[in-house]
Design an enzyme around this catalytic site. Structure first.
Site, PDB file in Angstrom:
ATOM      1  N   HIS A 231       0.820  -1.213   0.000  1.00 45.52           N
ATOM      2  CA  HIS A 231       0.000   0.000   0.000  1.00 45.52           C
ATOM      3  C   HIS A 231       0.862   1.275   0.000  1.00 45.52           C
ATOM      4  O   HIS A 231       0.832   2.055  -0.940  1.00 45.52           O
ATOM      5  CB  HIS A 231      -0.900   0.023   1.238  1.00 45.52           C
ATOM      6  CG  HIS A 231      -1.785  -1.177   1.378  1.00 45.52           C
ATOM      7  ND1 HIS A 231      -2.853  -1.433   0.560  1.00 45.52           N
ATOM      8  CD2 HIS A 231      -1.760  -2.202   2.276  1.00 45.52           C
ATOM      9  CE1 HIS A 231      -3.461  -2.555   0.936  1.00 45.52           C
ATOM     10  NE2 HIS A 231      -2.820  -3.046   1.957  1.00 45.52           N
TER      11      HIS A 231
HETATM   12  O1  RIB Z   1      -4.999   0.119   4.564  1.00 43.72           O
HETATM   13  C1  RIB Z   1      -3.606   0.149   4.393  1.00 43.72           C
HETATM   14  C2  RIB Z   1      -2.984   1.203   5.233  1.00 43.72           C
HETATM   15  O2  RIB Z   1      -3.215   0.920   6.604  1.00 43.72           O
HETATM   16  C3  RIB Z   1      -1.457   1.282   5.095  1.00 43.72           C
HETATM   17  O3  RIB Z   1      -1.037   2.604   5.305  1.00 43.72           O
HETATM   18  C4  RIB Z   1      -0.956   0.399   6.197  1.00 43.72           C
HETATM   19  O4  RIB Z   1       0.337   0.797   6.681  1.00 43.72           O
HETATM   20  C5  RIB Z   1      -1.978   0.660   7.267  1.00 43.72           C
HETATM   21  O5  RIB Z   1      -1.585   1.827   7.957  1.00 43.72           O
END
Ligand code: RIB
Ligand code: CA
Length: 301
Positions: A231
């Site tokens: 992500h």
């Molecule tokens: O949904 C993904 C996000 O949530 C990313 O930033 C991961 O690090 C968590 O913080």
């Protein structure tokens, strides 16, 4: 691109995003940390160790908000481990936390540089607090490139992605701020997973950073329902290679309360009477992004 600040909650994917940024020609002025994946004391300690691992102790780390604006903190330790970086062999931090609070540092950087880019990859508490404490910074921010939200369903509830779920009020403040936004939500970030061929490529990165990332990705991918999607690194990838992404300008509204708390309502049909407030990224060349990540890691000690 001018000066950059990264606001994060390391967290495995945050750590990979930080390593990529510190191995790249970005004018990185600060890392600011927030409570999210794990409590603030842990995200702050993790950020200092990742900066040390990258050999970039020139980059100051500032601790920020220990909890969301309104909600109580809910973490993702079940995904990232209680340490936030399970599986990684990390050096002890060689820098202390910088004195200024993260919110004050973000405000100071915005005033000092006039066109600051904020790359936000955790709950938006620090960023929202900066905008509330000093609204005059809004026109001084070039843009906020953020990982959060989704056009479709969430990963914490059917409606909400983690960052927006943890602090929906902060997300609402940011999306109403008028600052140019680039939203990288789950629809695009879940296109980049650590598949076996990619893990083989990562395995060829023969240095401490490569080994740390490989070590973190194994438990992360095993625990995460999405198979360990990268992500947060995609937010850094967008800064460095926007040509690898496609998206559209859209009106995005944040639901702050109720059963759909944290939902990002993206007006994909253009029905809203309001002008778009975000660039919503929807597609990425995943193989190209992963290769660039590995090439960046190879540049680290
Ligand atoms: O949904 C993904 C996000 O949530 C990313 O930033 C991961 O690090 C968590 O913080
Ligand atoms: Ca994060």
């Amino acid at each position: 691109m001018g000066p950059v600040a990264i606001d994060c909650d390391p967290g495995v994917d945050d750590a990979i995003a930080l390593l990529w940024a510190m191995a790249s020609p970005l004018d990185l002025r600060a890392v600011t940390v927030v409570a999210g994946n794990v409590p603030l004391a842990v995200t702050a300690a993790n950020a200092r160790r990742i900066v040390t691992l990258a050999g970039r102790t020139d980059v100051p780390v500032h601790a920020g908000c220990p909890r969301p604006l309104v909600e109580r903190l809910e973490t993702a330790a079940h995904v990232h481990g209680e340490s936030g970086l399970d599986g990684a062999e990390l050096p002890q931090a060689e820098i202390a936390l910088a004195e200024d609070h993260a919110v004050d540092r973000l405000i100071a950087l915005a005033h000092a540089h006039d066109q600051l880019t904020v790359c936000a990859v955790g709950p938006l508490t620090n960023v929202a607090m900066a905008l509330v404490k000093d609204p005059a910074i809004a026109p001084k921010l070039a843009r906020i490139v953020l990982m959060g939200g989704a056009v479709g369903g969430g990963n914490v509830t059917p409606s909400a992605e983690f960052n927006f779920y943890v602090d929906p009020h902060a997300a609402k403040v940011v999306f109403a701020s008028g600052v140019p936004l680039v939203m990288l939500g789950l629809d695009v970030t879940e296109q980049v997973r650590p598949t076996p061929p990619r893990l083989d490529r990562l395995g060829a990165v023969d240095n401490a950073a490569g080994r740390a990332v490989a070590g973190m990705l194994r438990p992360y991918a095993a625990r995460a329902a999405d198979g360990g999607a990268l992500h947060d690194p995609l937010a850094v990838a967008y800064l460095l290679a926007p040509e690898l992404f496609e998206g559209r300008d859209a009106v995005v509204e944040i639901v702050a309360e109720g059963t759909c708390r944290g939902r990002s309502v993206v007006d994909v049909r253009g029905r809203s009477p309001h002008p778009p407030n975000a660039r919503v990224v929807e597609r990425v060349d995943a193989d190209a992004v992963f290769e660039r990540l590995c090439a960046a890691l190879e540049r680290l000690p």
